[in-house]
Design a protein around this motif. Structure first.
Motif, PDB file in Angstrom:
ATOM      1  N   ASN A 502       0.790  -1.260  -0.103  1.00 13.07           N
ATOM      2  CA  ASN A 502      -0.244  -0.015   0.047  1.00 13.07           C
ATOM      3  C   ASN A 502       0.811   1.302  -0.120  1.00 13.07           C
ATOM      4  N   LEU A 503       0.721   2.128  -1.055  1.00 12.21           N
ATOM      5  CA  LEU A 503       1.793   3.221  -1.156  1.00 12.21           C
ATOM      6  C   LEU A 503       1.202   4.334  -0.543  1.00 12.21           C
ATOM      7  N   THR A 504       0.002   4.357   0.182  1.00 14.17           N
ATOM      8  CA  THR A 504      -0.541   5.506   0.759  1.00 14.17           C
ATOM      9  C   THR A 504      -0.889   5.321   2.085  1.00 14.17           C
ATOM     10  N   GLY A 505      -1.236   6.323   2.858  1.00 10.79           N
ATOM     11  CA  GLY A 505      -1.745   6.309   4.299  1.00 10.79           C
ATOM     12  C   GLY A 505      -3.066   6.238   4.442  1.00 10.79           C
ATOM     13  N   ARG A 506      -3.924   5.634   3.611  1.00 12.53           N
ATOM     14  CA  ARG A 506      -5.253   5.176   3.621  1.00 12.53           C
ATOM     15  C   ARG A 506      -5.349   3.599   3.224  1.00 12.53           C
ATOM     16  N   PRO A 507      -6.512   3.046   3.789  1.00 12.87           N
ATOM     17  CA  PRO A 507      -6.773   1.761   3.350  1.00 12.87           C
ATOM     18  C   PRO A 507      -6.871   1.583   2.021  1.00 12.87           C
ATOM     19  N   VAL A 508      -6.431   0.511   1.120  1.00  8.54           N
ATOM     20  CA  VAL A 508      -6.871   0.328   0.011  1.00  8.54           C
ATOM     21  C   VAL A 508      -7.078  -1.296  -0.275  1.00  8.54           C
ATOM     22  N   GLU A 509      -7.966  -1.349  -1.317  1.00  7.07           N
ATOM     23  CA  GLU A 509      -8.333  -2.506  -1.466  1.00  7.07           C
ATOM     24  C   GLU A 509      -7.628  -3.140  -2.915  1.00  7.07           C
ATOM     25  N   ALA A 510      -7.318  -4.330  -3.195  1.00  7.75           N
ATOM     26  CA  ALA A 510      -7.153  -4.582  -4.775  1.00  7.75           C
ATOM     27  C   ALA A 510      -7.217  -6.023  -4.977  1.00  7.75           C
ATOM     28  N   LYS A 511      -7.538  -6.352  -6.178  1.00  8.05           N
ATOM     29  CA  LYS A 511      -8.025  -7.725  -6.709  1.00  8.05           C
ATOM     30  C   LYS A 511      -6.908  -8.624  -6.317  1.00  8.05           C
ATOM     31  N   ARG A 512      -7.188  -9.760  -5.783  1.00  8.59           N
ATOM     32  CA  ARG A 512      -6.166 -10.872  -5.622  1.00  8.59           C
ATOM     33  C   ARG A 512      -5.617 -11.116  -7.121  1.00  8.59           C
ATOM     34  N   PRO A 513      -4.358 -10.970  -7.298  1.00  5.17           N
ATOM     35  CA  PRO A 513      -3.915 -11.490  -8.457  1.00  5.17           C
ATOM     36  C   PRO A 513      -3.874 -12.790  -9.057  1.00  5.17           C
ATOM     37  N   VAL A 514      -3.734 -13.774  -8.143  1.00  2.57           N
ATOM     38  CA  VAL A 514      -3.662 -15.168  -8.269  1.00  2.57           C
ATOM     39  C   VAL A 514      -4.450 -15.883  -7.260  1.00  2.57           C
ATOM     40  N   GLU A 515      -5.249 -16.955  -7.764  1.00  4.33           N
ATOM     41  CA  GLU A 515      -6.131 -17.689  -6.990  1.00  4.33           C
ATOM     42  C   GLU A 515      -5.184 -18.535  -6.005  1.00  4.33           C
ATOM     43  N   GLY A 516      -5.745 -19.180  -5.027  1.00  2.94           N
ATOM     44  CA  GLY A 516      -5.204 -20.005  -4.083  1.00  2.94           C
ATOM     45  C   GLY A 516      -4.897 -19.336  -2.716  1.00  2.94           C
ATOM     46  N   GLU A 517      -4.404 -20.210  -1.781  1.00  5.53           N
ATOM     47  CA  GLU A 517      -4.065 -19.872  -0.605  1.00  5.53           C
ATOM     48  C   GLU A 517      -2.519 -19.108  -0.506  1.00  5.53           C
ATOM     49  N   TYR A 518      -2.557 -17.923  -0.029  1.00  6.43           N
ATOM     50  CA  TYR A 518      -1.375 -17.396   0.537  1.00  6.43           C
ATOM     51  C   TYR A 518      -0.536 -17.630   1.580  1.00  6.43           C
ATOM     52  N   GLN A 519       0.707 -17.947   1.689  1.00  7.34           N
ATOM     53  CA  GLN A 519       1.302 -18.153   2.874  1.00  7.34           C
ATOM     54  C   GLN A 519       2.059 -16.778   3.203  1.00  7.34           C
ATOM     55  N   VAL A 520       1.740 -16.052   4.120  1.00  6.15           N
ATOM     56  CA  VAL A 520       2.366 -14.668   4.411  1.00  6.15           C
ATOM     57  C   VAL A 520       3.877 -15.114   5.179  1.00  6.15           C
ATOM     58  N   LEU A 521       4.845 -14.648   4.396  1.00  7.33           N
ATOM     59  CA  LEU A 521       6.327 -14.798   4.872  1.00  7.33           C
ATOM     60  C   LEU A 521       6.755 -13.788   5.875  1.00  7.33           C
ATOM     61  N   LEU A 522       6.410 -12.345   5.380  1.00  5.18           N
ATOM     62  CA  LEU A 522       6.769 -11.328   6.205  1.00  5.18           C
ATOM     63  C   LEU A 522       5.678 -10.156   5.651  1.00  5.18           C
ATOM     64  N   ALA A 523       5.213  -9.479   7.028  1.00  2.00           N
ATOM     65  CA  ALA A 523       4.299  -8.269   6.857  1.00  2.00           C
ATOM     66  C   ALA A 523       4.786  -7.324   7.879  1.00  2.00           C
ATOM     67  N   ASN A 524       4.363  -5.894   7.532  1.00  3.04           N
ATOM     68  CA  ASN A 524       4.510  -5.047   8.580  1.00  3.04           C
ATOM     69  C   ASN A 524       3.380  -4.781   9.521  1.00  3.04           C
ATOM     70  N   TYR A 525       2.219  -5.599   9.447  1.00  2.85           N
ATOM     71  CA  TYR A 525       1.191  -5.553  10.199  1.00  2.85           C
ATOM     72  C   TYR A 525       0.926  -6.978  10.732  1.00  2.85           C
ATOM     73  N   PRO A 526       0.199  -7.032  11.929  1.00  2.80           N
ATOM     74  CA  PRO A 526       0.017  -8.526  12.358  1.00  2.80           C
ATOM     75  C   PRO A 526      -1.233  -8.812  11.399  1.00  2.80           C
ATOM     76  N   ASP A 527      -1.122 -10.301  11.177  1.00  3.69           N
ATOM     77  CA  ASP A 527      -2.536 -10.929  10.554  1.00  3.69           C
ATOM     78  C   ASP A 527      -3.007  -9.926   9.273  1.00  3.69           C
TER      79      ASP A 527
END
Ligand code: GLC
Length: 547
Positions: A502-527
């Motif tokens: 997210n390149l902004t200070g607001r919440p944003v929504e985007a279409k998932r580009p690929v189907e299937g389950e994603y395994q989170v490897l690293l993120a800057n927020y929990p969950d």
């Protein structure tokens, strides 16, 4: 694609006069770097790039060198340098030096000889010309002064300096000059250094005949600063080729050229396989956006470079260096979302194609400083810009506001180690003011905070070391036209990662580009919320997932 250590590297830039002072004189030094090697090793970076540490009158903070084969007494001794190199290597890291050979200091013995008479054997080491009707030989403007020409009454001629008048340009057309440069390079390589960052290395070839710039004046005194005319001139690669043949081919090293005004087309001439004259270059197309920066522009430039260079030549990524303001202040948010945006920028840096360069303090999210008076600035460039802005009719307040956006001194304030006096940088008087926010932003505090920017950078670097997909994976972008999110995958040998930013200070929504389950490897927020139909990204959220 051929694999190599410098493609897999994470390079850390040490601006040593601001890194760590070990003797209380207020200036960072080699002893200070040695003290902080544990910190650097724990961060995980694999290569250190040392800004110039050679003897220098310091008109441009070491970029005006008076002895290429020594160490400035401000920073230590050659023995200490050898010890640093030994300890860096003992930790499995590498070290590259800054090679500044477009110009020397005016105090360098070559220039002292050169200016002494027209017959001196060193005369032709520099670029001397007669004036034209009492004026300089052409209309070129310099980076740090109005004209590139300085009149020298001793011999009634002008010498050329693209930077300060104390930084005369070497005459690369003279084969003896080139031999001298090869000798300097061999001196450091024979010590075991692992390569060079090459200062303004696409300016060494001047355009044939030194023609006037056709463009209107850019400074109050009537000269035109026209870097397109000074850079990337025909014949430049002949110098690189000779350098490679004479020096680089004989050592297993990397090089990175600092090349302003380089387009992907020029870059291919420099880094293109199989000749690969340089390992990689720094381009400045993003930096050059300045007030016109948009994330759309950023993405378009990244796309253009990937399209042009993919599997043809390697590239680099940097968001700041010692010449640029702090990236979190420019591209992120150094207020409310300081931590989140600093981590988002780190994610970008380590996951886009190219070798990442981390500038000291970036891994803490160090920010710009609010300088309140011109006296607080040290940089020759800031002082020149300030005078030019006043000459163009700006008030001192307006001029300071411009400097406060772009000054190089933002990057040069001392490293913030602790919340103690002078941020733990020195026990003396620091050569440049410490950013007053050091009690809140410092390495010691972040060391103990699992959610700190520092620990996030460590995690990013670890991930990059463990997963070749992050280095060599093919790049594919989704929804490229969007200004608010950056979505791309990196794929290698059946493994596919998605990076969602997210390149902004607001919440944003985007279409998932690929189907299937994603395994989170690293993120800057929990969950992170990435499993539903759309991705929901919180302000400046960054997520790396394995698909
Ligand atoms: C490069 C350096 C900069 C210096 C200039 C002249 O751009 O990064 O700090 O002022 O070259 O050497």
């Amino acid at each position: 694609m051929e694999r190599s250590w410098w493609k897999e590297a994470v390079i850390y830039q040490v601006y040593l006069r601001s890194f760590q002072d070990s003797n209380g004189d207020g200036v960072g030094d080699i002893g200070g770097i040695i003290q902080r090697l544990d910190y650097l090793q724990k961060l995980g970076v694999t290569v250190l790039w040392l800004n110039p540490c050679y003897p220098s009158p310091d008109v441009d903070n070491g970029y005006d060198i008076s002895d290429y084969c020594g160490i400035s007494p401000k920073f230590g001794t050659l023995d200490q340098f050898d010890e640093l190199l030994r300890q860096v290597h003992a930790r499995g890291m590498k070290l590259i030096m800054d090679l500044v050979v477009n110009h020397t200091s005016d105090q360098h013995p070559w220039f002292q000889q050169s200016r002494s008479s027209k017959e001196n054997p060193y005369r032709d080491y520099y670029i001397w010309r007669k004036g034209k009707n009492g004026a300089p030989p052409n209309n070129w403007g310099s980076h740090f002064t109005p004209s590139v020409w300085e009149y020298d009454p001793a011999t009634d001629e002008y010498y050329l300096h693209l930077f300060a008048k104390e930084q005369p340009d070497l005459n690369w057309e003279n084969p003896e000059v080139r031999q001298q440069v090869w000798k300097i390079m061999r001196f450091w390589l024979d010590k075991g250094v692992d390569g060079f960052r090459m200062d303004v290395i696409n300016l060494i070839k001047k355009p044939e005949g030194l023609p006037d710039s056709p463009l209107p004046a850019t400074c109050a005194e009537g000269y035109t600063f026209d870097c397109d005319l000074y850079a990337n001139n025909p014949g430049l690669t002949d110098f690189y080729r000779e350098m490679k043949r004479e020096v680089l081919d004989h050592y297993p090293v990397m090089t990175v050229g600092e090349t302003a005004k380089v387009t992907p087309e020029f870059a291919l001439d420099y880094v293109g396989e199989p000749e690969r004259l340089l390992s990689m270059v720094f381009h400045f197309q993003i930096v050059e956006l300045r007030d016109n920066f948009t994330w759309g522009g950023f993405k378009a430039i990244q796309r253009k470079w990937v399209d042009a260079l993919w599997s043809k030549g390697w590239s680099s990524q940097f968001l700041q260096n010692h010449d640029q303001p702090r990236c979190v202040s420019v591209y992120g948010d150094d207020g409310e979302y300081h931590v989140q945006s600093a981590k988002m920028l780190g994610t970008l840096l380590h996951t886009l194609p190219g070798t990442p360069y981390v500038y000291q303090g970036e891994e803490l999210g160090m920010t710009n400083t609010a300088f309140t008076s011109i006296d607080q600035y040290n940089d020759i460039n800031a002082k020149f810009d300030y005078q030019e802005l006043l000459a163009k009719g700006k008030t001192p307040e307006q001029a300071l506001a411009v400097l406060n956006r772009y000054s190089r001194d933002h990057a040069r304030t001392p490293m913030q180690w602790t919340d103690g006096s002078n941020a733990g940088f020195t026990e003396g008087q620091p050569w440049l003011m410490v950013n007053p926010n050091y009690p809140a932003i410092n390495a010691e505090q972040q060391e103990n905070d699992p959610d700190s920017v520092l620990n996030y950078y460590r995690a990013l670097i670890r991930l990059r070391k463990e997963h070749p997909v992050m280095v060599y994976g093919e790049f594919q972008e989704y929804e490229p036209e969007r200004e608010d999110v950056y979505l791309y995958t990196r794929s290698l040998d059946g493994e596919r990662w998605l990076i969602a930013l997210n390149l902004t200070g607001r919440p944003v929504e985007a279409k998932r580009p690929v189907e299937g389950e994603y395994q989170v490897l690293l993120a800057n927020y929990p969950d992170p919320d990435v499993q539903g139909e759309s991705l929901h990204l919180r302000p400046w959220e960054a997520v790396i997932c394995c698909l």
